[in-house]
Design a protein around this motif. Sequence first.
Motif, PDB file in Angstrom:
ATOM      1  N   GLY A  56       0.819  -1.200   0.000  1.00 35.36           N
ATOM      2  CA  GLY A  56       0.000   0.000   0.000  1.00 35.36           C
ATOM      3  C   GLY A  56       0.854   1.250   0.000  1.00 35.36           C
ATOM      4  O   GLY A  56       2.086   1.185   0.030  1.00 35.36           O
ATOM      5  N   PRO A  57       0.231   2.410  -0.030  1.00 35.66           N
ATOM      6  CA  PRO A  57       0.975   3.671  -0.097  1.00 35.66           C
ATOM      7  C   PRO A  57       1.896   3.868   1.105  1.00 35.66           C
ATOM      8  O   PRO A  57       1.581   3.445   2.222  1.00 35.66           O
ATOM      9  N   VAL A  58       3.016   4.506   0.854  1.00 36.63           N
ATOM     10  CA  VAL A  58       3.989   4.774   1.913  1.00 36.63           C
ATOM     11  C   VAL A  58       3.484   5.918   2.796  1.00 36.63           C
ATOM     12  O   VAL A  58       3.084   6.971   2.305  1.00 36.63           O
ATOM     13  N   ASP A  59       3.501   5.697   4.108  1.00 36.19           N
ATOM     14  CA  ASP A  59       3.123   6.732   5.069  1.00 36.19           C
ATOM     15  C   ASP A  59       4.329   7.540   5.532  1.00 36.19           C
ATOM     16  O   ASP A  59       4.206   8.731   5.823  1.00 36.19           O
ATOM     17  N   ILE A  60       5.481   6.873   5.631  1.00 35.97           N
ATOM     18  CA  ILE A  60       6.699   7.505   6.146  1.00 35.97           C
ATOM     19  C   ILE A  60       7.855   7.160   5.212  1.00 35.97           C
ATOM     20  O   ILE A  60       8.107   5.984   4.948  1.00 35.97           O
ATOM     21  N   LEU A  61       8.540   8.171   4.732  1.00 38.30           N
ATOM     22  CA  LEU A  61       9.745   7.971   3.927  1.00 38.30           C
ATOM     23  C   LEU A  61      10.931   8.532   4.697  1.00 38.30           C
ATOM     24  O   LEU A  61      10.943   9.719   5.047  1.00 38.30           O
ATOM     25  N   GLY A 116       1.196  12.285   5.805  1.00 31.78           N
ATOM     26  CA  GLY A 116       2.439  11.605   5.466  1.00 31.78           C
ATOM     27  C   GLY A 116       3.610  12.337   6.085  1.00 31.78           C
ATOM     28  O   GLY A 116       3.500  13.494   6.500  1.00 31.78           O
ATOM     29  N   THR A 117       4.729  11.638   6.154  1.00 31.17           N
ATOM     30  CA  THR A 117       5.935  12.218   6.744  1.00 31.17           C
ATOM     31  C   THR A 117       7.137  11.853   5.897  1.00 31.17           C
ATOM     32  O   THR A 117       7.326  10.687   5.531  1.00 31.17           O
ATOM     33  N   ALA A 161      10.293  10.789  16.927  1.00 32.73           N
ATOM     34  CA  ALA A 161       9.604  11.994  17.393  1.00 32.73           C
ATOM     35  C   ALA A 161       9.114  12.844  16.222  1.00 32.73           C
ATOM     36  O   ALA A 161       8.056  13.474  16.304  1.00 32.73           O
ATOM     37  N   LEU A 162       9.861  12.860  15.120  1.00 32.70           N
ATOM     38  CA  LEU A 162       9.476  13.648  13.958  1.00 32.70           C
ATOM     39  C   LEU A 162       8.482  12.927  13.055  1.00 32.70           C
ATOM     40  O   LEU A 162       7.829  13.567  12.222  1.00 32.70           O
ATOM     41  N   CYS A 163       8.369  11.619  13.189  1.00 31.01           N
ATOM     42  CA  CYS A 163       7.523  10.832  12.290  1.00 31.01           C
ATOM     43  C   CYS A 163       6.253  10.293  12.946  1.00 31.01           C
ATOM     44  O   CYS A 163       5.405   9.722  12.260  1.00 31.01           O
ATOM     45  N   SER A 202      -3.234  18.357  16.924  1.00 29.51           N
ATOM     46  CA  SER A 202      -2.205  19.356  16.674  1.00 29.51           C
ATOM     47  C   SER A 202      -1.510  19.078  15.349  1.00 29.51           C
ATOM     48  O   SER A 202      -1.574  17.972  14.820  1.00 29.51           O
ATOM     49  N   ARG A 203      -0.830  20.066  14.822  1.00 29.66           N
ATOM     50  CA  ARG A 203      -0.118  19.901  13.558  1.00 29.66           C
ATOM     51  C   ARG A 203       1.232  19.237  13.799  1.00 29.66           C
ATOM     52  O   ARG A 203       1.909  19.529  14.780  1.00 29.66           O
ATOM     53  N   ALA A 204       1.609  18.356  12.898  1.00 22.41           N
ATOM     54  CA  ALA A 204       2.894  17.673  13.009  1.00 22.41           C
ATOM     55  C   ALA A 204       4.038  18.662  12.878  1.00 22.41           C
ATOM     56  O   ALA A 204       3.917  19.707  12.219  1.00 22.41           O
ATOM     57  N   LEU A 205       5.154  18.346  13.506  1.00 21.10           N
ATOM     58  CA  LEU A 205       6.353  19.158  13.335  1.00 21.10           C
ATOM     59  C   LEU A 205       6.783  19.087  11.873  1.00 21.10           C
ATOM     60  O   LEU A 205       6.871  18.004  11.294  1.00 21.10           O
ATOM     61  N   THR A 206       7.079  20.220  11.283  1.00 23.33           N
ATOM     62  CA  THR A 206       7.484  20.239   9.883  1.00 23.33           C
ATOM     63  C   THR A 206       8.380  21.436   9.614  1.00 23.33           C
ATOM     64  O   THR A 206       8.370  22.425  10.353  1.00 23.33           O
TER      65      THR A 206
END
Length: 268
Positions: free
Chosen positions: A90-95, A143-144, A235-237, A244-248
């Motif tokens: 399936g589609p990648v969630d984290i690269l 996604g991350t 922590a970043l993924c 809340s919004r993800a760190l980016t």
Amino acid sequence: MGVLDGRIALVTGASRGIGAEIARRFAAEGATVIATARTLEPGSSQLAGSLTDTVAAIEAAGGTARAVAADVSRAADRVALAERVTAEHGPVDILVSNAAVTWFTPVADFTAKRVDLMFEVQVKAPMHLAQLVLPGMRERGAGTILNISSRAAIHPQLPPTGRASRGGTVYGMCKAALERFSTGLAAELYADGIAVNALSPNRVVPTPGTVFHHLTTEDAPDAEPPAVMAEAALALCRPPANGSRALTGRIAYSQDLLNELGIAVPSR
């Protein structure tokens, strides 16, 4: 229940070092990890570690992982990798783009072939892989993307001290370009809810590669354990809590990030 349950994580350069540690940490949190690198079996590289070793360690700990051999310096391999992962899982969630090839040579002696290969693996490959996984992330609105960088991206001070005069200029160029790519892509994808960050260790991590290049030793007292980078990567993924919004858009440093977030810094 792990914080990455149900997620598909693609980790490049996962046969050893930081990539292997990130793969193990993500799998421990429930992700299905697709570990990719050139070295599939033990003994096929001059450096210790292989995808088989990484996957075996994950499965022994109760996690789920698959090994997919690929040479990310080749565009065709990158396309085939993304297509296979999507078709089978399936589609990648984290690269996580961690793969690297490096020479430490003064600019006056650097060959064009080596410059091209370093930029292909450490700049063009992360960009291309991001392009390949973005359609699936955009479709789901999440996604991350995490790019593994280095303090070598920081401009050296003059007069130079330490490693600044030892031939790390091209490596630093690659990592500086990767960081600018990360923040730029984060801005482009902000409205899509897709997080993009770059992560560096605070100190040199003793891996087969850094030890081979004489940047540190396995028992150096001031070295940073690979587990610190893996915890910061998690922590970043990890998905953001409570809406809340993800760190980016971060150019993050492992120990600094963990301290900022109140997460214990691993000692191993």
